[in-house]
Scaffold this motif. Structure first.
Motif, PDB file in Angstrom:
ATOM      1  N   ILE A  21       0.844  -1.201   0.000  1.00 49.37           N
ATOM      2  CA  ILE A  21       0.000   0.000   0.000  1.00 49.37           C
ATOM      3  C   ILE A  21       0.874   1.244   0.000  1.00 49.37           C
ATOM      4  O   ILE A  21       0.575   2.239  -0.672  1.00 49.37           O
ATOM      5  CB  ILE A  21      -0.962  -0.017   1.207  1.00 49.37           C
ATOM      6  CG1 ILE A  21      -2.008  -1.122   1.023  1.00 49.37           C
ATOM      7  CG2 ILE A  21      -1.651   1.335   1.375  1.00 49.37           C
ATOM      8  CD1 ILE A  21      -2.851  -1.383   2.256  1.00 49.37           C
ATOM      9  N   ALA A  22       1.973   1.206   0.754  1.00 50.11           N
ATOM     10  CA  ALA A  22       2.906   2.340   0.757  1.00 50.11           C
ATOM     11  C   ALA A  22       3.471   2.584  -0.641  1.00 50.11           C
ATOM     12  O   ALA A  22       3.650   3.736  -1.066  1.00 50.11           O
ATOM     13  CB  ALA A  22       4.036   2.085   1.747  1.00 50.11           C
ATOM     14  N   LEU A  23       3.762   1.498  -1.367  1.00 49.62           N
ATOM     15  CA  LEU A  23       4.285   1.639  -2.728  1.00 49.62           C
ATOM     16  C   LEU A  23       3.313   2.395  -3.620  1.00 49.62           C
ATOM     17  O   LEU A  23       3.698   3.355  -4.309  1.00 49.62           O
ATOM     18  CB  LEU A  23       4.573   0.257  -3.313  1.00 49.62           C
ATOM     19  CG  LEU A  23       4.960   0.216  -4.793  1.00 49.62           C
ATOM     20  CD1 LEU A  23       6.258   0.962  -5.031  1.00 49.62           C
ATOM     21  CD2 LEU A  23       5.076  -1.227  -5.279  1.00 49.62           C
ATOM     22  N   ALA A  69      -2.365  -2.213 -15.177  1.00 47.07           N
ATOM     23  CA  ALA A  69      -1.362  -3.183 -14.726  1.00 47.07           C
ATOM     24  C   ALA A  69      -1.996  -4.504 -14.301  1.00 47.07           C
ATOM     25  O   ALA A  69      -1.432  -5.579 -14.541  1.00 47.07           O
ATOM     26  CB  ALA A  69      -0.551  -2.592 -13.578  1.00 47.07           C
ATOM     27  N   LYS A  70      -3.177  -4.444 -13.702  1.00 51.01           N
ATOM     28  CA  LYS A  70      -3.779  -5.672 -13.176  1.00 51.01           C
ATOM     29  C   LYS A  70      -4.396  -6.551 -14.261  1.00 51.01           C
ATOM     30  O   LYS A  70      -4.867  -7.652 -13.969  1.00 51.01           O
ATOM     31  CB  LYS A  70      -4.818  -5.351 -12.104  1.00 51.01           C
ATOM     32  CG  LYS A  70      -6.119  -4.753 -12.598  1.00 51.01           C
ATOM     33  CD  LYS A  70      -7.050  -4.467 -11.418  1.00 51.01           C
ATOM     34  CE  LYS A  70      -8.406  -3.952 -11.884  1.00 51.01           C
ATOM     35  NZ  LYS A  70      -9.292  -3.629 -10.749  1.00 51.01           N
ATOM     36  N   THR A  71      -4.373  -6.089 -15.528  1.00 48.34           N
ATOM     37  CA  THR A  71      -4.811  -6.962 -16.614  1.00 48.34           C
ATOM     38  C   THR A  71      -3.793  -8.069 -16.869  1.00 48.34           C
ATOM     39  O   THR A  71      -4.115  -9.062 -17.522  1.00 48.34           O
ATOM     40  CB  THR A  71      -5.039  -6.174 -17.915  1.00 48.34           C
ATOM     41  OG1 THR A  71      -3.797  -5.546 -18.315  1.00 48.34           O
ATOM     42  CG2 THR A  71      -6.105  -5.110 -17.735  1.00 48.34           C
ATOM     43  N   ALA A 126      -2.992  -6.227  -7.409  1.00 50.03           N
ATOM     44  CA  ALA A 126      -3.397  -4.826  -7.302  1.00 50.03           C
ATOM     45  C   ALA A 126      -3.572  -4.405  -5.846  1.00 50.03           C
ATOM     46  O   ALA A 126      -4.281  -5.066  -5.075  1.00 50.03           O
ATOM     47  CB  ALA A 126      -4.693  -4.594  -8.075  1.00 50.03           C
ATOM     48  N   PHE A 127      -2.914  -3.325  -5.456  1.00 51.69           N
ATOM     49  CA  PHE A 127      -3.157  -2.626  -4.201  1.00 51.69           C
ATOM     50  C   PHE A 127      -3.541  -1.203  -4.558  1.00 51.69           C
ATOM     51  O   PHE A 127      -3.159  -0.694  -5.619  1.00 51.69           O
ATOM     52  CB  PHE A 127      -1.900  -2.641  -3.317  1.00 51.69           C
ATOM     53  CG  PHE A 127      -1.600  -3.974  -2.710  1.00 51.69           C
ATOM     54  CD1 PHE A 127      -1.998  -4.262  -1.415  1.00 51.69           C
ATOM     55  CD2 PHE A 127      -0.930  -4.944  -3.433  1.00 51.69           C
ATOM     56  CE1 PHE A 127      -1.733  -5.502  -0.848  1.00 51.69           C
ATOM     57  CE2 PHE A 127      -0.657  -6.187  -2.884  1.00 51.69           C
ATOM     58  CZ  PHE A 127      -1.062  -6.464  -1.589  1.00 51.69           C
ATOM     59  N   TYR A 128      -4.309  -0.563  -3.669  1.00 47.19           N
ATOM     60  CA  TYR A 128      -4.868   0.732  -4.013  1.00 47.19           C
ATOM     61  C   TYR A 128      -4.472   1.798  -2.991  1.00 47.19           C
ATOM     62  O   TYR A 128      -4.374   1.524  -1.791  1.00 47.19           O
ATOM     63  CB  TYR A 128      -6.390   0.628  -4.106  1.00 47.19           C
ATOM     64  CG  TYR A 128      -6.829  -0.298  -5.209  1.00 47.19           C
ATOM     65  CD1 TYR A 128      -6.911   0.146  -6.523  1.00 47.19           C
ATOM     66  CD2 TYR A 128      -7.124  -1.637  -4.946  1.00 47.19           C
ATOM     67  CE1 TYR A 128      -7.288  -0.713  -7.548  1.00 47.19           C
ATOM     68  CE2 TYR A 128      -7.486  -2.498  -5.972  1.00 47.19           C
ATOM     69  CZ  TYR A 128      -7.567  -2.033  -7.270  1.00 47.19           C
ATOM     70  OH  TYR A 128      -7.920  -2.883  -8.288  1.00 47.19           O
ATOM     71  N   PRO A 129      -4.243   3.013  -3.466  1.00 48.04           N
ATOM     72  CA  PRO A 129      -3.871   4.104  -2.565  1.00 48.04           C
ATOM     73  C   PRO A 129      -5.065   4.606  -1.778  1.00 48.04           C
ATOM     74  O   PRO A 129      -6.215   4.235  -2.043  1.00 48.04           O
ATOM     75  CB  PRO A 129      -3.355   5.180  -3.521  1.00 48.04           C
ATOM     76  CG  PRO A 129      -4.114   4.944  -4.797  1.00 48.04           C
ATOM     77  CD  PRO A 129      -4.307   3.453  -4.870  1.00 48.04           C
ATOM     78  N   GLY A 130      -4.797   5.433  -0.797  1.00 46.36           N
ATOM     79  CA  GLY A 130      -5.873   5.993   0.011  1.00 46.36           C
ATOM     80  C   GLY A 130      -5.374   7.148   0.851  1.00 46.36           C
ATOM     81  O   GLY A 130      -4.224   7.598   0.711  1.00 46.36           O
ATOM     82  N   PRO A 131      -6.200   7.640   1.764  1.00 46.33           N
ATOM     83  CA  PRO A 131      -5.834   8.799   2.591  1.00 46.33           C
ATOM     84  C   PRO A 131      -4.995   8.431   3.808  1.00 46.33           C
ATOM     85  O   PRO A 131      -4.715   9.271   4.652  1.00 46.33           O
ATOM     86  CB  PRO A 131      -7.197   9.344   3.024  1.00 46.33           C
ATOM     87  CG  PRO A 131      -8.059   8.128   3.121  1.00 46.33           C
ATOM     88  CD  PRO A 131      -7.607   7.224   2.001  1.00 46.33           C
ATOM     89  N   GLY A 132      -4.601   7.176   3.914  1.00 48.94           N
ATOM     90  CA  GLY A 132      -3.877   6.675   5.081  1.00 48.94           C
ATOM     91  C   GLY A 132      -4.371   5.280   5.380  1.00 48.94           C
ATOM     92  O   GLY A 132      -5.286   4.774   4.729  1.00 48.94           O
ATOM     93  N   LEU A 133      -3.748   4.636   6.363  1.00 46.70           N
ATOM     94  CA  LEU A 133      -4.141   3.280   6.726  1.00 46.70           C
ATOM     95  C   LEU A 133      -5.097   3.293   7.907  1.00 46.70           C
ATOM     96  O   LEU A 133      -5.003   4.136   8.794  1.00 46.70           O
ATOM     97  CB  LEU A 133      -2.917   2.451   7.097  1.00 46.70           C
ATOM     98  CG  LEU A 133      -1.982   2.077   5.939  1.00 46.70           C
ATOM     99  CD1 LEU A 133      -0.844   1.229   6.465  1.00 46.70           C
ATOM    100  CD2 LEU A 133      -2.723   1.352   4.837  1.00 46.70           C
ATOM    101  N   GLY A 134      -6.006   2.314   7.922  1.00 43.67           N
ATOM    102  CA  GLY A 134      -6.941   2.184   9.030  1.00 43.67           C
ATOM    103  C   GLY A 134      -7.098   0.742   9.443  1.00 43.67           C
ATOM    104  O   GLY A 134      -6.491  -0.165   8.878  1.00 43.67           O
ATOM    105  N   GLY A 135      -7.936   0.530  10.463  1.00 38.21           N
ATOM    106  CA  GLY A 135      -8.125  -0.797  11.005  1.00 38.21           C
ATOM    107  C   GLY A 135      -7.128  -1.063  12.114  1.00 38.21           C
ATOM    108  O   GLY A 135      -6.205  -0.291  12.347  1.00 38.21           O
TER     109      GLY A 135
END
Length: 435
Positions: free
Chosen positions: A229-231, A253-255, A262-271
């Protein structure tokens, strides 16, 4: 050992679960469905009251499930820790957060073990489920359990194991029952007993050679996700400068049918896992003099994402001729992931705090979090309520910031009526600043 194995086989063994949250309650459900008698423990009397009333306090576990569990006669819950002597197996599912110095805080686990220790009887099994660094069960849990009880694990006076939780709230394709369960015993007899217990509730227990190996497996799972996710978060920031849509790049890329996940970006990590668990390993690695550069770098990138998002909000408002100070901002989503009410470690809280510090007035909408519950890190937001998502409400905000991509939200409606939308989840195409 033969006695407890016979009790387990006959479904006469009582299973105790300490911690009736997002991990413990689903675990209780599966043991009850497997025909085992379950006694749940929690320090929060409101949870016990809800269970007694056959009501849920976790959105994805409906009232009907709680009623089914209680009415079966197999499940009850209590705050009375003196009853810890009753179960034949005690499973510990309590939080393992970080302290202010971002070091492991095992106080919840240690306190639970002290309570068990003064009541521990010969032949009981104790299993830690909370995520932690390799060596915790052997170095921390075992001595505490032996200290007050006078029982010795090496003599098989009691049995000890580690089995990491793999709960993923809201997931439909796998359940607590069908997700394979890693089990590591302190010794071979402990492994046999623990595996037999989990077979009552879980389809596929997966035995490993030690508690340390099981602890390391869980840390590996979450570190893998954190690093990847950081990548993509780092690439998001780079591609933003290059005026390239990172979401389009990932979809392309995921094709490839091999060699790419596939990993996806976001506003930060949660959980309660990915933002915390890798730091448990990096902290432990210092004892062995081994640098964990990937973990540290991933942590730096992921924890910096809320500030990057807020900076994008500030620039977007500036392009509209507005300052963030005095602006009204609507945060869409307080849960850390889509379609659940789980807001543990949600980056939305950091976004709200940062925007408040810059002078913005922030409200939120989340169909799954109608009111903010007490948070140790953000007590100032306790009791704040979700605002209704109407045309009139949207038009009164200077900016709408999408933090969580809930399916229940009509994002086309949001984009149609909001003056400015900053999207961290690729929910919208029209009138959007991607962040």
């Amino acid at each position: 050992m033969k006695d407890i194995l016979q009790k387990i086989e006959n479904k006469e063994a009582v299973i105790g679960v300490i911690g009736l949250g997002y991990v413990g309650l689903p675990l209780c459900r599966e043991f009850v469905r497997g025909g085992a008698k379950v006694l749940g423990f929690d320090v929060d009397p409101k949870k016990i009251e809800a269970i007694d009333a056959k009501k849920t306090y976790i959105e994805h576990i409906p009232d009907e499930t709680i009623a089914e569990m209680v009415e079966s006669g197999l499940f009850s819950a209590t705050t009375n820790l003196d009853r810890l002597s009753e179960p034949d197996a005690i499973l510990i599912a309590v939080p393992t957060p970080l302290n202010k110095m971002r070091e492991p805080d095992l106080s919840f686990v240690e306190n639970s073990c002290r309570e068990i220790s003064i009541r521990l009887r010969k032949g009981q099994l104790v299993v830690l489920e909370s995520t932690t660094y390799p060596g915790t069960t052997r170095e921390i849990i075992k001595p505490i359990l032996e200290e007050s009880s006078g029982l010795i694990a090496d003599n098989n006076d009691f049995y000890l194991a580690y089995s990491p939780e793999r709960e993923d709230p809201g997931r439909k394709d796998f359940t607590t029952k069908t997700i394979p369960k890693v089990v590591g015993g302190y010794n071979e007899t402990s492994l046999q007993v623990a595996t037999a217990v989990y077979k009552l509730a879980i389809d596929t227990p997966v035995s490993v050679s030690s508690c340390d190996a099981a602890e390391a497996a869980k840390i590996l799972e979450n570190t893998y996700r954190s690093v990847n996710i950081a990548l993509v978060n780092e690439l998001k920031m780079l591609f933003d400068r290059m005026d390239i849509d990172v979401w389009e790049v990932i979809d392309a890329a995921k094709t490839k049918p091999f060699g790419f996940t596939a990993f996806y970006p976001g506003p930060g990590l949660g959980g309660h896992c990915i933002p915390i668990d890798p730091f448990y390993l990096s902290w432990k690695a210092k004892e062995y003099g081994v640098p964990t550069r990937f973990i540290e770098l991933a942590g730096e990138i992921n924890t910096a994402m809320p500030e990057w998002v807020v900076n994008k909000v500030m620039h977007a408002l500036n392009d509209k001729g507005k300052a963030v100070k005095g602006s009204k901002i609507l945060l869409l989503g307080m849960a850390y992931k889509p379609n659940v009410d789980d807001d543990r470690e949600s980056p939305s809280y950091k976004l709200m705090e940062l925007l408040n510090k810059f002078g913005a007035e922030v409200e939120y909408h989340d169909p799954h979090v109608p009111m903010i519950r007490h948070k140790r890190e953000y007590p100032q937001y306790y009791g704040q309520e979700s605002v209704e998502l109407t045309k009139e409400n949207l038009q009164q905000f200077d900016c709408v910031l999408i933090s969580t991509d809930h399916q229940a939200v009509d994002y086309a409606f949001v984009c149609q009526h909001a003056d400015l939308v900053v999207d961290t989840r690729n929910c919208c195409e029209d009138a959007v600043v991607k962040a």
